[in-house]
Design an enzyme around this catalytic site. Structure first.
Site, PDB file in Angstrom:
ATOM      1  N   HIS A  97      84.734  55.137  28.972  1.00  0.00           N
ATOM      2  CA  HIS A  97      85.587  55.650  30.403  1.00  0.00           C
ATOM      3  C   HIS A  97      85.599  56.697  30.263  1.00  0.00           C
ATOM      4  O   HIS A  97      84.142  57.441  29.699  1.00  0.00           O
ATOM      5  CB  HIS A  97      86.902  54.860  30.108  1.00  0.00           C
ATOM      6  N   GLU A 123      93.108  53.689  27.918  1.00  0.00           N
ATOM      7  CA  GLU A 123      92.376  54.054  27.256  1.00  0.00           C
ATOM      8  C   GLU A 123      91.484  54.755  26.453  1.00  0.00           C
ATOM      9  O   GLU A 123      90.652  55.053  25.775  1.00  0.00           O
ATOM     10  CB  GLU A 123      91.443  52.636  27.962  1.00  0.00           C
ATOM     11  N   HIS A 129      85.785  51.354  22.362  1.00  0.00           N
ATOM     12  CA  HIS A 129      86.699  51.027  23.631  1.00  0.00           C
ATOM     13  C   HIS A 129      88.481  50.577  22.935  1.00  0.00           C
ATOM     14  O   HIS A 129      88.559  50.034  21.849  1.00  0.00           O
ATOM     15  CB  HIS A 129      86.398  49.574  24.035  1.00  0.00           C
ATOM     16  N   GLU A 173      86.184  47.175  19.924  1.00  0.00           N
ATOM     17  CA  GLU A 173      87.206  47.150  20.844  1.00  0.00           C
ATOM     18  C   GLU A 173      88.998  47.065  20.187  1.00  0.00           C
ATOM     19  O   GLU A 173      88.922  46.299  19.469  1.00  0.00           O
ATOM     20  CB  GLU A 173      87.785  45.919  21.648  1.00  0.00           C
TER      21      GLU A 173
HETATM   22 ZN   LIG Z   1      86.650  50.034  27.880  1.00  0.00          ZN
END
Ligand SMILES: [Zn+2]
Length: 217
Positions: free
Chosen positions: A48, A62, A115, A182
Site C-alpha cells: 500500500h 497498514e 502486509h 501478512e
Molecule cells: Zn495489505
C-alpha cells in the site's frame, strides 16, 4: 503486552560477541557482519502507500506499519551486505504493476512483500503463488515463515495461521521467487497493540532478515 529488558539483552549480545571487555564498543563494532551471500538482490515491497491506506483499525494504518517494518528490514540487510531495492521508501502511491515491473527489470533474486491483515482473524500467515512454483519459491516461503513466526513469538504467543498459496498479483507476476507476509490483524486489539510497539516491529523485521539469510545460506 510484556515488557522487554532491552539493556540486559544488549549486554548479553555484547558478551556473546566477545565485546564485554570493550566498554565503548557499541553498535559500530557489530555493524559490519558481511554475509557469505553479500550482494544478493533483495526486493522489499511495503504494501500500500499514498492514496491507498490498506487496512486500518485500532489506531493502526497498514501502509505505515508495512513501510516501517520494510525500512527496518532494509537497514538490517544493508548492514549485512545485501543489495536492497524497495518499491517505495516514503508514503507514496505505487500500483501493483509498478511494483512487479520494477522488481523484474531490476533483476531481483527474491521479492518480499510486507502486509498486515484485517477481517476478523488474528495471527501471522504467509503466501506464495498458487500456480506451479519452483522448489526455490517453496524454500523461500518456508524460511521466511518459520523465522518470522519465531521472532514474533519471542516475548508472547502469536497464532501461526500457516503457509498459504494464493495468486495475489505481486507473487503471481514477479519473475523471481516471491513471498508475501501478512503480519497480524489491525482489527484485532491484541494484534494492533503489538503492531504499535517499535520493539515488536523490529522483531518482525529481524524475523524477515533471518528467513532471507537462511534461504541464501
Ligand atoms: Zn495489505
Amino acid at each position: 503486552m510484556p515488557q522487554r529488558n532491552v539493556s540486559r539483552r544488549a549486554a548479553l549480545l555484547g558478551a556473546t560477541a566477545g565485546l564485554a571487555a570493550l566498554p565503548f564498543a557499541g553498535n559500530a563494532a557489530l555493524a559490519q557482519v558481511v554475509s557469505p551471500m553479500a550482494g544478493e538482490k533483495v526486493y522489499i515491497d511495503p504494501g500500500h502507500g499514498g492514496d491507498d491506506r490498506g487496512a486500518s483499525a485500532n489506531g493502526v494504518v497498514e501502509k505505515n506499519v508495512t513501510l516501517d517494518i520494510a525500512k527496518r528490514l532494509r537497514e538490517i540487510l544493508d548492514r549485512h551486505g545485501y543489495n536492497v531495492r524497495m518499491s517505495r521508501s516514503t508514503d507514496i502511491t505505487r500500483s501493483l504493476s509498478y511494483r512487479v515491473n520494477d522488481a523484474n527489470s531490476w533483476g531481483a533474486s527474491i521479492f518480499v512483500s510486507i502486509h498486515c491483515n484485517a477481517g476478523g482473524g488474528y495471527g501471522f500467515e504467509s503466501y506464495r503463488d498458487d500456480g506451479a512454483v519452483s522448489d526455490r519459491t517453496v524454500r523461500l516461503q518456508n524460511n521466511v515463515h518459520a523465522r518470522v513466526i519465531a521472532w514474533m513469538n519471542k516475548d508472547q504467543s502469536v497464532t501461526d495461521r500457516g503457509k498459504k498459496a494464493v495468486g495475489f498479483y505481486v507473487v503471481e507476476n514477479t519473475n523471481m521467487s516471491a513471498v508475501l507476509t501478512e503480519n497480524l490483524f489491525v482489527d484485532n486489539v491484541a494484534n494492533a497493540n503489538l503492531l504499535k510497539s517499535a520493539a515488536f516491529r523490529q522483531d518482525v523485521a529481524l524475523g524477515h532478515y533471518h528467513g532471507i539469510n537462511n534461504f541464501f545460506n
